[in-house]
Design a protein around this motif. Structure first.
Motif, PDB file in Angstrom:
ATOM      1  N   THR A  85       0.839  -1.196   0.000  1.00 36.73           N
ATOM      2  CA  THR A  85       0.000   0.000   0.000  1.00 36.73           C
ATOM      3  C   THR A  85       0.874   1.246   0.000  1.00 36.73           C
ATOM      4  O   THR A  85       0.405   2.333  -0.312  1.00 36.73           O
ATOM      5  CB  THR A  85      -0.964   0.020   1.200  1.00 36.73           C
ATOM      6  OG1 THR A  85      -0.222  -0.100   2.416  1.00 36.73           O
ATOM      7  CG2 THR A  85      -1.966  -1.126   1.093  1.00 36.73           C
ATOM      8  N   ARG A 100       4.480  -0.573   3.654  1.00 34.96           N
ATOM      9  CA  ARG A 100       3.229  -1.040   4.239  1.00 34.96           C
ATOM     10  C   ARG A 100       2.595  -2.007   3.251  1.00 34.96           C
ATOM     11  O   ARG A 100       2.650  -1.793   2.046  1.00 34.96           O
ATOM     12  CB  ARG A 100       2.313   0.130   4.554  1.00 34.96           C
ATOM     13  CG  ARG A 100       2.939   1.043   5.588  1.00 34.96           C
ATOM     14  CD  ARG A 100       1.979   2.095   6.104  1.00 34.96           C
ATOM     15  NE  ARG A 100       2.664   2.928   7.072  1.00 34.96           N
ATOM     16  CZ  ARG A 100       2.814   2.637   8.358  1.00 34.96           C
ATOM     17  NH1 ARG A 100       2.328   1.512   8.833  1.00 34.96           N
ATOM     18  NH2 ARG A 100       3.452   3.439   9.176  1.00 34.96           N
ATOM     19  N   HIS A 102      -0.654  -5.010   2.437  1.00 29.79           N
ATOM     20  CA  HIS A 102      -1.998  -5.508   2.737  1.00 29.79           C
ATOM     21  C   HIS A 102      -2.131  -6.946   2.252  1.00 29.79           C
ATOM     22  O   HIS A 102      -1.774  -7.264   1.122  1.00 29.79           O
ATOM     23  CB  HIS A 102      -3.085  -4.664   2.068  1.00 29.79           C
ATOM     24  CG  HIS A 102      -4.437  -5.278   2.236  1.00 29.79           C
ATOM     25  ND1 HIS A 102      -5.140  -5.174   3.414  1.00 29.79           N
ATOM     26  CD2 HIS A 102      -5.175  -6.056   1.418  1.00 29.79           C
ATOM     27  CE1 HIS A 102      -6.268  -5.855   3.288  1.00 29.79           C
ATOM     28  NE2 HIS A 102      -6.309  -6.396   2.089  1.00 29.79           N
ATOM     29  N   ASP A 108      -3.088  -5.746   7.553  1.00 26.42           N
ATOM     30  CA  ASP A 108      -2.102  -4.746   7.167  1.00 26.42           C
ATOM     31  C   ASP A 108      -0.921  -4.748   8.134  1.00 26.42           C
ATOM     32  O   ASP A 108      -1.114  -4.857   9.348  1.00 26.42           O
ATOM     33  CB  ASP A 108      -2.752  -3.366   7.141  1.00 26.42           C
ATOM     34  CG  ASP A 108      -3.852  -3.300   6.105  1.00 26.42           C
ATOM     35  OD1 ASP A 108      -5.015  -3.164   6.506  1.00 26.42           O
ATOM     36  OD2 ASP A 108      -3.547  -3.414   4.910  1.00 26.42           O
TER      37      ASP A 108
END
Length: 133
Positions: A85, A100, A102, A108
């Motif tokens: 992400t 980051r 997902h 997450d």
């Protein structure tokens, strides 16, 4: 609006974790400087398994938090359901990516992907895991 329409709208716009994924398709990949790594992340983001696997050697190894895994089985299930992400930092001449991430299954979290590329431009080893930065 009927209850059914509301439920359908929520189901189509949410993965169930209460956040927005509108930034995923337009995620900034300008930090990705290594062409093979950029191609790999682009394939992962687009859910293109054929493009992803084409970048690896036939005997490529995968390590998840240090544990050897089956690359084809792992990413066969993950592609289309897991994606960055954000790309937060890139190190090691563009081969180590932190950001980051997902997962439809795991939610997450921060992660790393460390690519090892041979002289022929194929990925022969990939290390992944949760990151703490």
């Amino acid at each position: 609006m009927s209850l059914l329409k509301i439920v359908m709208l929520v189901a189509l716009t949410s993965c169930g974790y209460g956040h927005d994924h509108s930034n995923i398709k337009n995620m900034d990949t300008s930090l990705l400087t290594h062409p093979i790594v950029k191609d790999a992340i682009d394939a992962l983001q687009a859910g293109k398994a054929d493009a992803w696997f084409a970048l690896f050697t036939a005997d490529a190894e995968l390590y998840d938090d240090g544990n050897k895994m089956d690359l084809k089985k792992f990413f066969g299930a993950a592609i289309g359901h897991e994606r960055f992400t954000s790309i937060d930092k890139v190190e090691n001449k563009g081969l180590d990516v932190y950001g980051r991430f997902h997962s439809d299954k795991w939610g997450d979290f921060k992660t790393y992907m460390k690519f090892h590329v041979n002289a022929e431009g194929k990925i022969y080893k990939l290390e992944i895991g949760q990151a703490d930065y």
